[in-house]
Design a protein around this motif. Structure first.
Motif, PDB file in Angstrom:
ATOM      1  N   ALA A 247       0.826  -1.214   0.000  1.00 31.86           N
ATOM      2  CA  ALA A 247       0.000   0.000   0.000  1.00 31.86           C
ATOM      3  C   ALA A 247       0.858   1.261   0.000  1.00 31.86           C
ATOM      4  CB  ALA A 247      -0.930  -0.015   1.216  1.00 31.86           C
ATOM      5  N   ILE A 248       1.986   1.206   0.733  1.00 34.41           N
ATOM      6  CA  ILE A 248       2.900   2.374   0.799  1.00 34.41           C
ATOM      7  C   ILE A 248       3.512   2.641  -0.576  1.00 34.41           C
ATOM      8  CG2 ILE A 248       5.106   3.215   1.747  1.00 34.41           C
ATOM      9  CD1 ILE A 248       4.416   1.652   4.338  1.00 34.41           C
ATOM     10  N   VAL A 249       3.970   1.567  -1.240  1.00 33.19           N
ATOM     11  CA  VAL A 249       4.625   1.721  -2.544  1.00 33.19           C
ATOM     12  C   VAL A 249       3.643   2.244  -3.598  1.00 33.19           C
ATOM     13  CG1 VAL A 249       5.769   0.488  -4.439  1.00 33.19           C
ATOM     14  CG2 VAL A 249       6.418   0.002  -2.083  1.00 33.19           C
ATOM     15  N   ILE A 250       2.402   1.745  -3.549  1.00 30.51           N
ATOM     16  CA  ILE A 250       1.403   2.171  -4.544  1.00 30.51           C
ATOM     17  C   ILE A 250       0.931   3.602  -4.271  1.00 30.51           C
ATOM     18  CG2 ILE A 250      -0.938   1.737  -5.411  1.00 30.51           C
ATOM     19  CD1 ILE A 250      -0.304  -1.293  -5.042  1.00 30.51           C
ATOM     20  N   GLY A 251       0.755   3.937  -2.991  1.00 29.19           N
ATOM     21  CA  GLY A 251       0.315   5.295  -2.643  1.00 29.19           C
ATOM     22  C   GLY A 251      -1.179   5.487  -2.841  1.00 29.19           C
ATOM     23  N   LYS A 252      -1.690   6.600  -2.346  1.00 32.39           N
ATOM     24  CA  LYS A 252      -3.125   6.886  -2.414  1.00 32.39           C
ATOM     25  C   LYS A 252      -3.559   7.031  -3.870  1.00 32.39           C
ATOM     26  CE  LYS A 252      -6.636   9.765  -0.282  1.00 32.39           C
ATOM     27  NZ  LYS A 252      -6.936  10.999   0.444  1.00 32.39           N
ATOM     28  N   GLY A 253      -4.516   6.190  -4.258  1.00 29.98           N
ATOM     29  CA  GLY A 253      -5.011   6.237  -5.635  1.00 29.98           C
ATOM     30  C   GLY A 253      -3.941   5.955  -6.680  1.00 29.98           C
ATOM     31  N   GLY A 254      -2.878   5.240  -6.271  1.00 30.28           N
ATOM     32  CA  GLY A 254      -1.792   4.889  -7.200  1.00 30.28           C
ATOM     33  C   GLY A 254      -0.842   6.037  -7.500  1.00 30.28           C
ATOM     34  N   SER A 255      -0.875   7.101  -6.664  1.00 28.06           N
ATOM     35  CA  SER A 255      -0.064   8.308  -6.933  1.00 28.06           C
ATOM     36  C   SER A 255       1.439   8.045  -6.877  1.00 28.06           C
ATOM     37  CB  SER A 255      -0.430   9.419  -5.941  1.00 28.06           C
ATOM     38  OG  SER A 255      -0.235   8.962  -4.612  1.00 28.06           O
ATOM     39  N   ARG A 256       1.875   7.275  -5.868  1.00 28.58           N
ATOM     40  CA  ARG A 256       3.330   7.007  -5.760  1.00 28.58           C
ATOM     41  C   ARG A 256       3.791   6.129  -6.912  1.00 28.58           C
ATOM     42  NH1 ARG A 256       6.491   4.881  -3.352  1.00 28.58           N
ATOM     43  NH2 ARG A 256       8.092   6.362  -3.905  1.00 28.58           N
ATOM     44  N   MET A 257       2.965   5.148  -7.240  1.00 29.47           N
ATOM     45  CA  MET A 257       3.329   4.211  -8.299  1.00 29.47           C
ATOM     46  C   MET A 257       3.518   4.947  -9.631  1.00 29.47           C
ATOM     47  SD  MET A 257       4.055   1.175  -8.156  1.00 29.47           S
ATOM     48  CE  MET A 257       4.580   0.017  -9.368  1.00 29.47           C
ATOM     49  N   LYS A 258       2.691   5.960  -9.833  1.00 28.50           N
ATOM     50  CA  LYS A 258       2.798   6.761 -11.060  1.00 28.50           C
ATOM     51  C   LYS A 258       4.146   7.480 -11.093  1.00 28.50           C
ATOM     52  CE  LYS A 258      -0.021   9.864 -13.821  1.00 28.50           C
ATOM     53  NZ  LYS A 258      -1.138  10.820 -13.840  1.00 28.50           N
ATOM     54  N   GLN A 259       4.545   8.054  -9.942  1.00 27.62           N
ATOM     55  CA  GLN A 259       5.854   8.740  -9.837  1.00 27.62           C
ATOM     56  C   GLN A 259       6.995   7.766 -10.101  1.00 27.62           C
ATOM     57  OE1 GLN A 259       5.916  10.361  -5.907  1.00 27.62           O
ATOM     58  NE2 GLN A 259       4.529  12.053  -6.370  1.00 27.62           N
ATOM     59  N   VAL A 260       6.893   6.570  -9.492  1.00 24.67           N
ATOM     60  CA  VAL A 260       7.931   5.539  -9.664  1.00 24.67           C
ATOM     61  C   VAL A 260       8.089   5.214 -11.150  1.00 24.67           C
ATOM     62  CG1 VAL A 260       8.534   3.109  -9.223  1.00 24.67           C
ATOM     63  CG2 VAL A 260       7.643   4.520  -7.363  1.00 24.67           C
ATOM     64  N   GLY A 261       6.966   4.988 -11.832  1.00 21.35           N
ATOM     65  CA  GLY A 261       6.997   4.652 -13.254  1.00 21.35           C
ATOM     66  C   GLY A 261       7.623   5.747 -14.097  1.00 21.35           C
ATOM     67  N   THR A 262       7.252   7.004 -13.795  1.00 22.45           N
ATOM     68  CA  THR A 262       7.775   8.140 -14.566  1.00 22.45           C
ATOM     69  C   THR A 262       9.283   8.275 -14.386  1.00 22.45           C
ATOM     70  OG1 THR A 262       5.672   9.289 -14.309  1.00 22.45           O
ATOM     71  CG2 THR A 262       7.542  10.639 -14.948  1.00 22.45           C
ATOM     72  N   GLN A 263       9.748   8.227 -13.112  1.00 18.08           N
ATOM     73  CA  GLN A 263      11.183   8.383 -12.840  1.00 18.08           C
ATOM     74  C   GLN A 263      11.990   7.232 -13.429  1.00 18.08           C
ATOM     75  OE1 GLN A 263      12.383   9.049  -8.691  1.00 18.08           O
ATOM     76  NE2 GLN A 263      14.368   8.127  -9.131  1.00 18.08           N
ATOM     77  N   ALA A 264      11.503   5.999 -13.211  1.00 17.05           N
ATOM     78  CA  ALA A 264      12.232   4.820 -13.699  1.00 17.05           C
ATOM     79  C   ALA A 264      12.302   4.830 -15.224  1.00 17.05           C
ATOM     80  CB  ALA A 264      11.566   3.542 -13.205  1.00 17.05           C
ATOM     81  N   ARG A 265      11.185   5.166 -15.878  1.00 19.99           N
ATOM     82  CA  ARG A 265      11.148   5.168 -17.346  1.00 19.99           C
ATOM     83  C   ARG A 265      12.153   6.173 -17.913  1.00 19.99           C
ATOM     84  NH1 ARG A 265       6.046   5.432 -17.741  1.00 19.99           N
ATOM     85  NH2 ARG A 265       5.886   7.679 -18.069  1.00 19.99           N
ATOM     86  N   ARG A 266      12.233   7.341 -17.266  1.00 22.00           N
ATOM     87  CA  ARG A 266      13.170   8.384 -17.724  1.00 22.00           C
ATOM     88  C   ARG A 266      14.618   7.902 -17.618  1.00 22.00           C
ATOM     89  NH1 ARG A 266      11.532  12.337 -14.482  1.00 22.00           N
ATOM     90  NH2 ARG A 266      13.133  11.939 -12.925  1.00 22.00           N
ATOM     91  N   GLU A 267      14.977   7.296 -16.469  1.00 22.02           N
ATOM     92  CA  GLU A 267      16.356   6.817 -16.254  1.00 22.02           C
ATOM     93  C   GLU A 267      16.698   5.640 -17.167  1.00 22.02           C
ATOM     94  OE1 GLU A 267      18.774   8.136 -14.482  1.00 22.02           O
ATOM     95  OE2 GLU A 267      17.513   9.756 -13.709  1.00 22.02           O
ATOM     96  N   ILE A 268      15.715   4.751 -17.382  1.00 19.97           N
ATOM     97  CA  ILE A 268      15.955   3.585 -18.245  1.00 19.97           C
ATOM     98  C   ILE A 268      16.157   4.031 -19.695  1.00 19.97           C
ATOM     99  CG2 ILE A 268      14.934   1.454 -19.172  1.00 19.97           C
ATOM    100  CD1 ILE A 268      13.453   1.223 -16.404  1.00 19.97           C
TER     101      ILE A 268
END
Length: 300
Positions: A247-268
């Motif tokens: 739940a912590i990693v996903i965040g409220k309404g998937g907000s954290r997960m969206k950030q994770v995806g954006t940052q990881a995609r940029r670095e990859i």
């Protein structure tokens, strides 16, 4: 390179207690991000080799996890990995942060690396954080710990003395022909580096709550064409140990997960030099750090 200077090539690694600046220094020397960094101890989990090509030498820098008192099976395996790597390197640099006093952990590691066949130097890191008088005191403290081949102060952040450090290490390498081809900066498989970049993004903002409970496995790594251009399609799973952590990693309404995806995609995309489609899922693997079967499945 002068006619009299032989070409040198070999392996070096930085050791030290967690958070002594080893990975940051490795990245600064290689000039490219090959190791993930954070201000949390035990961020590094894999042995990553970065290759620096110089006219007179080839320096292969091995980034290892920090030696620590293990509380889990994962911790024990990481310590075993560190010691195995130490025994195979030509030069070992003990990293001691300039902004902290020399402690029992530094002395313990110094004692252990004195037994190695490698040449040992001391590297006083983070010198941008202290005054000249404090640095002078720290250098004396460090020099008194052991008969090091050299003691080099530097800052990976400001770049001060990094080139000097590289020169010192290179001169201590054995005479040898080139070991890796030109232009190769790491021998780390792309999948592992991609997984590490996703883990770094997933750790962002949750380091205090679950710094060691996150693991990442890249399940699929595909080449495809999209809108007339090539891109990588990557499916990866982020593993945690408990549903509350999910739940912590996903965040409220998937907000954290969206950030994770954006940052990881940029670095990859930066790493691979191509567009990236990234599909992430969070899964629970109960107490994976203590379970031999799960550790194996997650690549440890």
């Amino acid at each position: 390179m002068s006619d009299h200077e032989p070409y040198r090539a070999g392996f070096a690694c930085f050791v030290g207690r967690p958070n002594a600046g080893k990975s940051t220094l490795t990245n600064a020397i290689i000039g490219s991000k090959i190791a993930i960094t954070s201000n949390r101890p035990q961020t590094t989990r894999h042995v990553v080799r970065g290759i620096l090509h110089r006219p007179d030498s080839q320096l292969i820098l091995v980034d290892t996890p920090g030696l620590h008192r293990p509380r889990t099976l994962l911790g024990q395996r990481l310590n075993d990995l560190v010691r195995a790597t130490w025994s195979e390197t030509d030069v070992v640099g003990l990293c001691v942060p300039a902004d902290e006093k020399v402690g029992p952990g530094d002395r313990l590691i110094t004692k252990e690396i004195e037994e190695l066949k490698a040449k040992v130097i001391a590297v006083v890191t983070k010198i941008d954080l202290v005054s000249k008088s404090d640095l002078a005191r720290r250098l004396m403290e460090v020099a008194e710990m052991a008969p090091f081949a050299d003691v080099v102060p530097c800052s990976a952040v400001s770049g001060e003395n990094v080139e000097t450090l590289v020169g010192v290490i290179s001169k201590l390498l054995p005479e040898s022909p080139q070991l890796y081809p030109d232009h190769m900066i790491t021998d780390e498989p792309e999948r592992v580096m991609v997984a590490e970049l996703i883990r770094e993004a997933a750790l962002e903002g949750v380091r205090d709550e679950l710094p060691h409970s996150i693991a990442v496995v890249v399940e699929e790594f595909l080449d495809e064409e999209s809108e007339g251009a090539e891109r990588k399609r990557i499916y990866a799973d982020i593993y945690v140990e408990r549903p509350s952590q999910k739940a912590i990693v996903i965040g409220k309404g998937g907000s954290r997960m969206k950030q994770v995806g954006t940052q990881a995609r940029r670095e990859i995309a930066k790493l691979l030099g191509t567009r990236v489609y990234l599909d992430l899922h969070v899964r629970v693997a109960k107490d994976w750090q203590r379970n031999p079967k799960l550790l194996q499945r997650l690549g440890f």
